[in-house]
Design an enzyme around this catalytic site. Structure first.
Site, PDB file in Angstrom:
ATOM      1  N   ASP A  58     -10.094   2.386   2.151  1.00 24.46           N
ATOM      2  CA  ASP A  58     -10.374   1.682   3.249  1.00 24.46           C
ATOM      3  C   ASP A  58     -10.789   2.432   4.592  1.00 24.46           C
ATOM      4  O   ASP A  58     -11.520   1.770   5.196  1.00 24.46           O
ATOM      5  CB  ASP A  58      -8.804   1.163   4.024  1.00 24.46           C
ATOM      6  CG  ASP A  58      -8.104   0.156   2.838  1.00 24.46           C
ATOM      7  OD1 ASP A  58      -8.796  -0.674   2.561  1.00 24.46           O
ATOM      8  OD2 ASP A  58      -6.914   0.001   2.917  1.00 24.46           O
ATOM      9  N   LYS A 104       0.720  -1.198   0.068  1.00 23.31           N
ATOM     10  CA  LYS A 104       0.029  -0.055   0.165  1.00 23.31           C
ATOM     11  C   LYS A 104       0.801   1.083  -0.143  1.00 23.31           C
ATOM     12  O   LYS A 104       0.241   2.352  -0.483  1.00 23.31           O
ATOM     13  CB  LYS A 104      -0.861  -0.075   1.213  1.00 23.31           C
ATOM     14  CG  LYS A 104      -2.047  -0.990   0.906  1.00 23.31           C
ATOM     15  CD  LYS A 104      -3.142  -1.002   2.112  1.00 23.31           C
ATOM     16  CE  LYS A 104      -4.237  -2.008   1.918  1.00 23.31           C
ATOM     17  NZ  LYS A 104      -5.029  -2.350   2.993  1.00 23.31           N
TER      18      LYS A 104
END
Ligand code: ATR
Length: 291
Positions: free
Chosen positions: A120, A83
Site C-alpha cells: 500500500d 490486514k
C-alpha cells in the site's frame, strides 16, 4: 521493455484447468475493483488465470486462507478489515510488511509457507510520483486513521523523509502505531481539523467517505489548511470523495485513491502471475469504467 499489447479489450480471458488463481479477501468486498484490474491485466497479457472477490467475515479469515491454499490458489490480496490478521497469519514477512505491521498481499509458496507483503505504502508513493506531486524534502504529513493502510503509508512517507503525524478515532491504536514507527507524532482526533495549517499533505487512510462505508458523507472542515496543502484519499469509490470535493472547493491539489490501487496491485500480480504489469491510461480507464 514490458510487452503491452494494445487490442486487449476484445481479448477473451483464458481459464483452463491449469489456470493460476488469486483473489481479494475483504468484508465487505463488493466495492473492490481489484478483480476488474487483475482480470484486465490477465487478458492484456494473455495469461491463463483468474482473480476473484472473496467476501470473508473476520472470524472466518484464517479458515478461508487455509482453504484457498488447499485449493491451489497462488495467493490473495487482503483488504479491510483483515490486514493485521493477515500479518499475524503469515509465516514470513517482507521488510515493508514488518515495518508496516500489516499485510495486503499474501503469497502462497509451494512448500506451504505464506509470505506477507505490504504494498500500500509503495503504491501510494508511486501514485503521488505518477501524478507529479512533489512535497518539500522535510515536509509534514497528517494521516487520518491508524489501521493497516495507515501504517504502510506512514512507513513509505517516512522513507521519503517526511515528518508524519497520525490521528485516529481510537487513540490507543494511533499510540501503538507510534510505538512501531519512531518519530511519529499522535494528534487528538477531536482537534486535527483546527491544526491543519502546519501540514503539506493530508491523507485519509480510513474507510470514511467510502460508498457503503461507516460514513459516506465524511466531509471534514479544511478551513484551517494552508494553500500548499495536498489532500489525498485512499478511498476510490466514489472517485471524488466528499473530502476531495471539499479540498477542490478550497482550491487545493488533490490525489484520489485509484492510483494507489493500481500501483499497489503490481507487486502481487507479479508474484502470482509472473508478469510485471503496466499502469497506464488504458489500465486506469478500464478500472474507471467499472466504477
Ligand atoms: P485498514 O487496515 O485497511 O486500514 P482497518 O484496520 O479496519 O483497515 O482500519 C480502518 C480505519 O478506519 C481505522 O483507523 C478506523 O478507526 P478506529 O481505529 O477508531 O476503528 C477508521 N474508522 C472506521 N470507521 C470509522 C468511523 N466511523 N469514524 C472514525 N474512524 C473510523
Amino acid at each position: 521493455m514490458t510487452k503491452t499489447p494494445d487490442s486487449v479489450s476484445s481479448k477473451p480471458q483464458i481459464i483452463t484447468g491449469k489456470a493460476r488463481l488469486a483473489g481479494v479477501l475483504g468484508w465487505p468486498v463488493s466495492h473492490s475493483r481489484s478483480p476488474a484490474l487483475h482480470n484486465y491485466w490477465l487478458r492484456r497479457y494473455g495469461i491463463d488465470g483468474a482473480y476473484v472477490p472473496l467476501p470473508v467475515k473476520p472470524e472466518q479469515f484464517e479458515a478461508a486462507v487455509r482453504g484457498l491454499q488447499a485449493a491451489g490458489f497462488r495467493g490473495a490480496n487482503v483488504t479491510i478489515p483483515h490486514k493485521e490478521a493477515a500479518c499475524a497469519l503469515a509465516d514470513e514477512l517482507d521488510p515493508s510488511a514488518q515495518r508496516a505491521g500489516a499485510v495486503n498481499t499474501l503469497v502462497f509458496e509451494e512448500d506451504g509457507r505464506i509470505r506477507g507483503l505490504s504494498t500500500d505504502g509503495e503504491g501510494f508513493v508511486a501514485s503521488m510520483d505518477a501524478s507529479g506531486i512533489s512535497l518539500p524534502a522535510s515536509g509534514r504529513a497528517l494521516l487520518l486513521g491508524a489501521g493497516g493502510a495507515a501504517r504502510s503509508v506512514a512507513a513509505a512517507l517516512q522513507d521519503r523523509g517526511l515528518h508524519i503525524a497520525v490521528t485516529n478515532r481510537t487513540q490507543a491504536r494511533a499510540d501503538s502505531l507510534a510505538a512501531v514507527l519512531p518519530g511519529l507524532e499522535v494528534v487528538p482526533w477531536e482537534t486535527w481539523e483546527a491544526g491543519l495549517g502546519g501540514y503539506d499533505l493530508l491523507v485519509n487512510t480510513t474507510s470514511l467517505g467510502m460508498e457503503g462505508g461507516p460514513d459516506p458523507m465524511f466531509r471534514p472542515s479544511l478551513k484551517a489548511a494552508s494553500h500548499k496543502l495536498v489532500v489525498a484519499d485512499i478511498v476510490y469509490v466514489p472517485r471524488l470523495t466528499p473530502l476531495l470535493a471539499e479540498a477542490e472547493q478550497h482550491g487545493l491539489k488533490t490525489l484520489g485513491g485509484l492510483g494507489m490501487l493500481l500501483h499497489q496491485a503490481r507487486l502481487g500480480f507479479r508474484e502470482w502471475f509472473g508478469q510485471d504489469p503496466v499502469v497506464d491510461a488504458k489500465t486506469e480507464a478500464t478500472v474507471t469504467a467499472s466504477l
